[in-house]
Design a protein around this motif. Structure first.
Motif, PDB file in Angstrom:
ATOM      1  N   ALA A 150       2.010 -47.568 -72.747  1.00  0.00           N
ATOM      2  CA  ALA A 150       2.325 -48.305 -71.370  1.00  0.00           C
ATOM      3  C   ALA A 150       2.719 -49.905 -71.735  1.00  0.00           C
ATOM      4  N   GLU A 151       2.028 -50.526 -72.611  1.00  0.00           N
ATOM      5  CA  GLU A 151       2.304 -51.758 -72.870  1.00  0.00           C
ATOM      6  C   GLU A 151       3.909 -52.132 -73.749  1.00  0.00           C
ATOM      7  N   THR A 152       4.008 -51.173 -74.454  1.00  0.00           N
ATOM      8  CA  THR A 152       5.400 -51.172 -75.146  1.00  0.00           C
ATOM      9  C   THR A 152       6.659 -50.952 -74.136  1.00  0.00           C
ATOM     10  N   ALA A 153       6.197 -50.001 -73.160  1.00  0.00           N
ATOM     11  CA  ALA A 153       7.308 -49.917 -72.117  1.00  0.00           C
ATOM     12  C   ALA A 153       7.651 -50.937 -71.443  1.00  0.00           C
ATOM     13  N   ARG A 154       6.554 -51.765 -71.128  1.00  0.00           N
ATOM     14  CA  ARG A 154       6.434 -53.067 -70.357  1.00  0.00           C
ATOM     15  C   ARG A 154       7.316 -54.104 -71.139  1.00  0.00           C
ATOM     16  N   SER A 155       7.010 -54.169 -72.389  1.00  0.00           N
ATOM     17  CA  SER A 155       7.689 -55.144 -73.266  1.00  0.00           C
ATOM     18  C   SER A 155       8.956 -54.890 -73.281  1.00  0.00           C
ATOM     19  N   TYR A 156       9.583 -53.757 -73.465  1.00  0.00           N
ATOM     20  CA  TYR A 156      11.070 -53.316 -73.237  1.00  0.00           C
ATOM     21  C   TYR A 156      11.479 -53.511 -71.891  1.00  0.00           C
ATOM     22  N   GLY A 157      10.931 -53.746 -70.907  1.00  0.00           N
ATOM     23  CA  GLY A 157      11.307 -53.890 -69.550  1.00  0.00           C
ATOM     24  C   GLY A 157      11.648 -52.556 -68.984  1.00  0.00           C
ATOM     25  N   ILE A 158      10.852 -51.449 -69.243  1.00  0.00           N
ATOM     26  CA  ILE A 158      10.872 -50.276 -68.559  1.00  0.00           C
ATOM     27  C   ILE A 158       9.903 -50.359 -67.612  1.00  0.00           C
ATOM     28  N   THR A 159      10.022 -50.643 -66.243  1.00  0.00           N
ATOM     29  CA  THR A 159       9.354 -50.650 -65.248  1.00  0.00           C
ATOM     30  C   THR A 159       9.774 -49.912 -63.943  1.00  0.00           C
ATOM     31  N   GLY A 160       8.876 -49.718 -63.005  1.00  0.00           N
ATOM     32  CA  GLY A 160       9.231 -49.203 -61.836  1.00  0.00           C
ATOM     33  C   GLY A 160       9.614 -47.455 -61.976  1.00  0.00           C
ATOM     34  N   ALA A 161      10.653 -47.088 -61.484  1.00  0.00           N
ATOM     35  CA  ALA A 161      10.908 -45.745 -61.494  1.00  0.00           C
ATOM     36  C   ALA A 161      11.509 -45.181 -62.848  1.00  0.00           C
ATOM     37  N   ALA A 162      11.748 -46.003 -63.597  1.00  0.00           N
ATOM     38  CA  ALA A 162      12.143 -45.646 -65.104  1.00  0.00           C
ATOM     39  C   ALA A 162      10.809 -45.452 -65.979  1.00  0.00           C
ATOM     40  N   ARG A 163       9.824 -46.247 -65.689  1.00  0.00           N
ATOM     41  CA  ARG A 163       8.375 -46.379 -66.308  1.00  0.00           C
ATOM     42  C   ARG A 163       7.772 -44.850 -65.889  1.00  0.00           C
ATOM     43  N   LEU A 164       7.643 -44.703 -64.499  1.00  0.00           N
ATOM     44  CA  LEU A 164       7.515 -43.438 -63.912  1.00  0.00           C
ATOM     45  C   LEU A 164       7.832 -41.985 -64.749  1.00  0.00           C
ATOM     46  N   ARG A 165       9.250 -42.294 -64.644  1.00  0.00           N
ATOM     47  CA  ARG A 165       9.924 -41.014 -65.299  1.00  0.00           C
ATOM     48  C   ARG A 165       9.948 -41.039 -66.837  1.00  0.00           C
ATOM     49  N   ARG A 166      10.040 -41.909 -67.357  1.00  0.00           N
ATOM     50  CA  ARG A 166       9.892 -41.871 -68.859  1.00  0.00           C
ATOM     51  C   ARG A 166       8.738 -42.048 -69.673  1.00  0.00           C
ATOM     52  N   VAL A 167       7.740 -42.482 -68.902  1.00  0.00           N
ATOM     53  CA  VAL A 167       6.487 -42.768 -69.687  1.00  0.00           C
ATOM     54  C   VAL A 167       5.474 -42.092 -68.968  1.00  0.00           C
ATOM     55  N   VAL A 168       4.991 -42.444 -67.689  1.00  0.00           N
ATOM     56  CA  VAL A 168       3.816 -41.798 -67.068  1.00  0.00           C
ATOM     57  C   VAL A 168       3.812 -40.308 -66.820  1.00  0.00           C
ATOM     58  N   LEU A 169       4.841 -39.743 -66.239  1.00  0.00           N
ATOM     59  CA  LEU A 169       5.150 -38.211 -65.992  1.00  0.00           C
ATOM     60  C   LEU A 169       4.993 -37.542 -67.140  1.00  0.00           C
ATOM     61  N   PRO A 170       5.662 -37.816 -68.150  1.00  0.00           N
ATOM     62  CA  PRO A 170       5.737 -36.907 -69.644  1.00  0.00           C
ATOM     63  C   PRO A 170       4.343 -37.161 -70.109  1.00  0.00           C
ATOM     64  N   SER A 171       3.715 -38.320 -70.114  1.00  0.00           N
ATOM     65  CA  SER A 171       2.291 -38.302 -70.700  1.00  0.00           C
ATOM     66  C   SER A 171       1.261 -37.621 -69.864  1.00  0.00           C
ATOM     67  N   ALA A 172       1.414 -37.507 -68.688  1.00  0.00           N
ATOM     68  CA  ALA A 172       0.423 -36.959 -67.807  1.00  0.00           C
ATOM     69  C   ALA A 172       0.954 -35.198 -67.591  1.00  0.00           C
ATOM     70  N   SER A 173       1.930 -34.909 -68.045  1.00  0.00           N
ATOM     71  CA  SER A 173       2.421 -33.547 -67.691  1.00  0.00           C
ATOM     72  C   SER A 173       1.456 -32.316 -68.281  1.00  0.00           C
ATOM     73  N   PRO A 174       0.925 -32.533 -69.501  1.00  0.00           N
ATOM     74  CA  PRO A 174      -0.020 -31.332 -69.672  1.00  0.00           C
ATOM     75  C   PRO A 174      -1.310 -31.415 -68.706  1.00  0.00           C
ATOM     76  N   GLN A 175      -1.561 -32.411 -68.275  1.00  0.00           N
ATOM     77  CA  GLN A 175      -2.660 -32.360 -67.252  1.00  0.00           C
ATOM     78  C   GLN A 175      -2.271 -31.730 -65.961  1.00  0.00           C
ATOM     79  N   ILE A 176      -1.108 -32.181 -65.781  1.00  0.00           N
ATOM     80  CA  ILE A 176      -0.454 -31.726 -64.259  1.00  0.00           C
ATOM     81  C   ILE A 176      -0.330 -30.028 -64.368  1.00  0.00           C
ATOM     82  N   PHE A 177       0.158 -29.631 -65.536  1.00  0.00           N
ATOM     83  CA  PHE A 177       0.380 -28.052 -65.754  1.00  0.00           C
ATOM     84  C   PHE A 177      -1.128 -27.589 -65.788  1.00  0.00           C
TER      85      PHE A 177
END
Length: 258
Positions: A150-177
């Motif tokens: 999450a901190e790396t994504a923030r450092s590269y300016g990946i925020t908002g919807a892009a952060r949700l799509r590329r970091v949060v949901l992929p990381s949480a997808s095993p739990q979601i399934f």
């Protein structure tokens, strides 16, 4: 070739053994309520004709699909919001725990008052029960996102919807399934229960009608069909999960080999 064959043996081995035991144990049964499995199998094609598949099985599957899809969308959306916002989680957590503790079948009479006795009621009942495992697993998955990632994504300016799509949901997808898998079995149960209340078609309605008319072999064919439906849906879910989470299973298999 050997690997797929072994997996097939593991998947079908226990069901085949259980069916064989059931067949042998019930072969000489004279009990009206416990007919031989052979009688049930012979009754199956007579009961589940093309007309009954269209009139009872298809409506049940469509209600299940609609309620499950509604629960999946709502559960992932709300779970992402609650899991990513600490203040929202602090406010909502007591309410969510209270609502989660209420058994969905108890809500059927209440939902009937607001949604009537049609398909809307049945879809709402299914969605009401399925949403909780999806929501809670999504919350835990979002909370468990790697802080370094999450901190790396923030450092590269990946925020908002892009952060949700590329970091949060992929990381949480095993739990979601994991939550979606739990919700699927709950959805089948609630599909049957909802169709036992003021319904005119569906698997649950048909099984109850067979029971009330003492058509016991027909009732058992309905139960058998429910089991087959659950098995088929589970296999389809596993295929989708393996495809969507291919990267996750690949990493897990690699870690096991190392």
């Amino acid at each position: 070739m050997r690997g797929p064959l072994l997996r097939l043996v593991f998947v079908l081995g226990l069901p085949v053994v259980l069916v064989a035991v059931w067949w042998a144990a019930s072969a000489g049964s004279k009990d009206v309520y416990w007919p031989p499995l052979r009688t049930i199998v012979e009754t199956f094609p007579d009961v589940w004709t093309g007309e009954r598949w269209r009139g009872d099985v298809l409506p049940s599957v469509l209600r299940l699909a609609a309620g499950y899809a509604l629960a999946a969308v709502a559960g992932v959306a709300l779970g992402t919001l609650v899991g990513s916002r600490r203040r929202v989680r602090a406010v909502c957590e007591p309410v969510l725990e209270f609502l989660r503790a209420v058994p969905p079948p108890v809500l059927v009479p209440v939902i009937m008052l607001f949604a009537g006795i049609g398909d809307t009621m049945k879809i709402v009942v299914i969605a009401t029960g399925c949403v909780w495992p999806v929501l809670l697993n999504t919350v835990e998955g979002v909370r468990a996102v790697d802080p370094v990632m999450a901190e790396t994504a923030r450092s590269y300016g990946i925020t908002g919807a892009a952060r949700l799509r590329r970091v949060v949901l992929p990381s949480a997808s095993p739990q979601i399934f994991a939550g979606l898998r739990q919700a699927l079995s709950i959805g089948i149960i609630l599909m049957v229960i909802s169709e036992m209340f003021a319904a005119s078609n569906g698997l649950g309605f048909t099984i109850v009608q067979f029971q009330r008319s003492f058509a016991i072999p027909g009732m058992w064919t309905g139960i058998l069909l429910l089991g087959l439906l659950g098995f088929v849906l589970s296999v389809l879910f596993q295929l989708v999960e393996r495809r969507v989470l291919g990267w996750y299973h690949g990493l897990r298999d690699a870690s096991r080999r190392s």
